[in-house]
Design a protein around this motif. Sequence first.
Motif, PDB file in Angstrom:
ATOM      1  N   ILE A  92       0.860  -1.189   0.000  1.00  0.00           N
ATOM      2  CA  ILE A  92       0.000   0.000   0.000  1.00  0.00           C
ATOM      3  C   ILE A  92       0.892   1.233   0.000  1.00  0.00           C
ATOM      4  N   VAL A  93       0.476   2.262  -0.726  1.00  0.00           N
ATOM      5  CA  VAL A  93       1.252   3.507  -0.764  1.00  0.00           C
ATOM      6  C   VAL A  93       0.380   4.636  -0.216  1.00  0.00           C
ATOM      7  N   LEU A  94       0.952   5.419   0.674  1.00  0.00           N
ATOM      8  CA  LEU A  94       0.222   6.553   1.244  1.00  0.00           C
ATOM      9  C   LEU A  94       1.163   7.735   1.419  1.00  0.00           C
ATOM     10  N   PRO A  95       0.599   8.954   1.575  1.00  0.00           N
ATOM     11  CA  PRO A  95       1.490  10.094   1.818  1.00  0.00           C
ATOM     12  C   PRO A  95       2.185   9.927   3.162  1.00  0.00           C
ATOM     13  N   SER A  96       3.394  10.430   3.283  1.00  0.00           N
ATOM     14  CA  SER A  96       4.111  10.276   4.551  1.00  0.00           C
ATOM     15  C   SER A  96       3.387  11.078   5.632  1.00  0.00           C
ATOM     16  N   TRP A  97       3.660  10.719   6.876  1.00  0.00           N
ATOM     17  CA  TRP A  97       2.978  11.360   8.015  1.00  0.00           C
ATOM     18  C   TRP A  97       3.394  12.817   8.140  1.00  0.00           C
ATOM     19  N   CYS A  98       2.461  13.644   8.586  1.00  0.00           N
ATOM     20  CA  CYS A  98       2.720  15.063   8.844  1.00  0.00           C
ATOM     21  C   CYS A  98       2.563  15.286  10.338  1.00  0.00           C
ATOM     22  N   ASP A  99       3.666  15.401  11.048  1.00  0.00           N
ATOM     23  CA  ASP A  99       3.650  15.490  12.516  1.00  0.00           C
ATOM     24  C   ASP A  99       3.738  16.964  12.922  1.00  0.00           C
ATOM     25  N   SER A 100       2.597  17.543  13.286  1.00  0.00           N
ATOM     26  CA  SER A 100       2.511  18.998  13.476  1.00  0.00           C
ATOM     27  C   SER A 100       2.855  19.474  14.883  1.00  0.00           C
ATOM     28  N   HIS A 101       3.309  18.578  15.756  1.00  0.00           N
ATOM     29  CA  HIS A 101       3.592  19.031  17.133  1.00  0.00           C
ATOM     30  C   HIS A 101       4.703  18.179  17.737  1.00  0.00           C
ATOM     31  N   THR A 102       5.913  18.735  17.794  1.00  0.00           N
ATOM     32  CA  THR A 102       7.011  18.034  18.472  1.00  0.00           C
ATOM     33  C   THR A 102       7.908  19.035  19.203  1.00  0.00           C
ATOM     34  N   HIS A 103       8.721  18.483  20.088  1.00  0.00           N
ATOM     35  CA  HIS A 103       9.751  19.262  20.795  1.00  0.00           C
ATOM     36  C   HIS A 103      11.062  18.461  20.621  1.00  0.00           C
ATOM     37  N   ILE A 104      11.434  18.187  19.379  1.00  0.00           N
ATOM     38  CA  ILE A 104      12.513  17.235  19.107  1.00  0.00           C
ATOM     39  C   ILE A 104      13.889  17.696  19.572  1.00  0.00           C
ATOM     40  N   VAL A 105      14.077  19.040  19.662  1.00  0.00           N
ATOM     41  CA  VAL A 105      15.399  19.530  20.082  1.00  0.00           C
ATOM     42  C   VAL A 105      15.435  19.638  21.612  1.00  0.00           C
ATOM     43  N   PHE A 106      15.884  18.572  22.242  1.00  0.00           N
ATOM     44  CA  PHE A 106      16.054  18.582  23.706  1.00  0.00           C
ATOM     45  C   PHE A 106      17.358  17.876  24.052  1.00  0.00           C
ATOM     46  N   ALA A 107      17.799  18.077  25.295  1.00  0.00           N
ATOM     47  CA  ALA A 107      19.089  17.513  25.711  1.00  0.00           C
ATOM     48  C   ALA A 107      18.864  16.341  26.650  1.00  0.00           C
ATOM     49  N   GLY A 108      19.502  15.242  26.362  1.00  0.00           N
ATOM     50  CA  GLY A 108      19.432  14.075  27.252  1.00  0.00           C
ATOM     51  C   GLY A 108      18.038  13.480  27.302  1.00  0.00           C
ATOM     52  N   ASN A 109      17.647  13.047  28.498  1.00  0.00           N
ATOM     53  CA  ASN A 109      16.332  12.410  28.635  1.00  0.00           C
ATOM     54  C   ASN A 109      15.828  12.605  30.061  1.00  0.00           C
ATOM     55  N   GLU A 147      26.325  19.782  20.044  1.00  0.00           N
ATOM     56  CA  GLU A 147      25.871  18.546  20.679  1.00  0.00           C
ATOM     57  C   GLU A 147      24.336  18.402  20.553  1.00  0.00           C
ATOM     58  N   LEU A 148      23.650  19.520  20.717  1.00  0.00           N
ATOM     59  CA  LEU A 148      22.181  19.493  20.569  1.00  0.00           C
ATOM     60  C   LEU A 148      21.791  19.050  19.163  1.00  0.00           C
ATOM     61  N   PHE A 149      22.516  19.613  18.173  1.00  0.00           N
ATOM     62  CA  PHE A 149      22.263  19.249  16.780  1.00  0.00           C
ATOM     63  C   PHE A 149      22.467  17.746  16.585  1.00  0.00           C
ATOM     64  N   ALA A 343      -0.812  14.234  16.175  1.00  0.00           N
ATOM     65  CA  ALA A 343       0.634  14.477  16.166  1.00  0.00           C
ATOM     66  C   ALA A 343       1.264  13.723  17.326  1.00  0.00           C
ATOM     67  N   THR A 344       2.617  13.678  17.356  1.00  0.00           N
ATOM     68  CA  THR A 344       3.262  12.867  18.401  1.00  0.00           C
ATOM     69  C   THR A 344       3.471  13.598  19.725  1.00  0.00           C
ATOM     70  N   ASP A 345       3.875  14.902  19.663  1.00  0.00           N
ATOM     71  CA  ASP A 345       4.321  15.629  20.867  1.00  0.00           C
ATOM     72  C   ASP A 345       5.696  15.143  21.340  1.00  0.00           C
ATOM     73  N   PHE A 346       6.463  14.521  20.475  1.00  0.00           N
ATOM     74  CA  PHE A 346       7.793  13.978  20.818  1.00  0.00           C
ATOM     75  C   PHE A 346       8.563  14.954  21.721  1.00  0.00           C
ATOM     76  N   ASN A 347       8.774  14.578  22.967  1.00  0.00           N
ATOM     77  CA  ASN A 347       9.502  15.402  23.938  1.00  0.00           C
ATOM     78  C   ASN A 347      10.013  14.494  25.058  1.00  0.00           C
ATOM     79  N   PRO A 348      10.957  14.983  25.879  1.00  0.00           N
ATOM     80  CA  PRO A 348      11.563  14.071  26.867  1.00  0.00           C
ATOM     81  C   PRO A 348      10.683  13.774  28.075  1.00  0.00           C
TER      82      PRO A 348
END
Length: 434
Positions: A92-109, A147-149, A343-348
């Motif tokens: 099956i082919v579909l458009p890739s996901w559009c994740d409109s809410h993240t905080h991906i730039v964080f340090a450590g965990n 390091e953050l990058f 959306a994911t809300d990807f954050n630590p």
Amino acid sequence: MFNSFYKALSTNFDLPLHKINKNMYTLITNIKELLQIRKLDEDKISGKAMKILPTIKNAYLIIKNDTIFDFGKMENIPTIEADKIIDAKDKIVLPSWCDSHTHIVFAGNREGEFVDRINGLTYEEIANNGGGILNSAKKLQETSEAELFEQASKRIEEIMDLGTGAVEIKSGYGLTLAAELKILRVIKKLAKAYPIEIKATFLGAHAFPSEFKDDKEAYINLICDEMIPAVAKENLADFIDVFCETGYFSPNQTERILETGKRFNLIPKIHVNQFTSIGGVQVGIKFKALSLDHLEIMNPQDIEALKNTDTMPVALPSCSYFLSIPYTPARKIIDKGLPLALATDFNPGSTPSGNMNFVVATACIKMKMTPEEAINAATINGAYAMQLSKSHGSITIGKKANLIITKLIPSYGFIPYAFGSQLIDTVIINGDTV
Ligand code: NIG
Ligand code: FE
């Protein structure tokens, strides 16, 4: 039987293809089902229409360079000399996901706090003891930009592998002028370094730093008088966000920050109603927010306020899962005729996961969204919540060739159904295989 119609051009040339300044064509054939076929003006899908996911069975799709060039039924496949052919038989082919809410730039965990919660402390108690957002801010302030990058790059690579083709990333773990700018500069560098589309949001109003505990007005002044102008001067953000919540930023403080953001052309997106309903939704509507995110605790007036607006409600089910808080009442929202994005809300702290496949599955399993609704919410409606629906979120001629090709699965309902399985075979971003 269609093999005679197309052939790989690369076999016809002595010169390597990259040496020839020409258009590159990729042909995907025998697609079991091509999902989310939309017209360009369908920028978001609302209410009952979310139950419909337009598809073509037994389809082909042609990519020209980085865009969707053509698609249709296999029986109508045109004669084309493609540079690359991908056989998607039984896939099956579909458009890739559009994740409109993240905080991906964080340090450590914040794994330590995770264990503290297992042992009985609440998210609120941890935050009140100086953990939570302030814990992440301290770590980030001590981490270099390079390091953050590095750390954020790994997360970007991971979400691309998981099928995300466009993502919004917020600042908000800096909480000083220098550290907030550091995050936003990292976001800008990520956008340059990776093919995935990245939108940046300034979230200086994520928490009050402890030195402002007794003078919150002074932190609002710092945000409005120094941070926002500096962010705008360097052109580091598209959007502005505030954590409008009991114990964080009040609706009045949120208004002041959004008002200032508006003067600097920053479009509002707000964290609202995560734990309490205190009027943040109404502030968002007043300021024509592009999206209102979280919405776990919604009273009838909050849902009513969203009607007849251009604001996208955004649910973050992985956050509800991880913190064991209520899920956004998707049924009440959609059944009132409103749109909904996922959306994911990807954050630590509240959601250490950027997996949109899990989000789609959890929306079906816990929020009673149908697979069609969840896929609409995670593609075209997510694109809308980032002002990207002209270029992302659907199979539309002229949009970016950002695609997920699944493994052999019986139907698209399998994506949420087989919730723990890795069902992605290939990810294509801007026409290139990741
Ligand atoms: O969206 N709610 C506010 N901010 C983040 C989590 C903050 C944290 O715990 O680090 C969220 O859930
Ligand atoms: Fe968030």
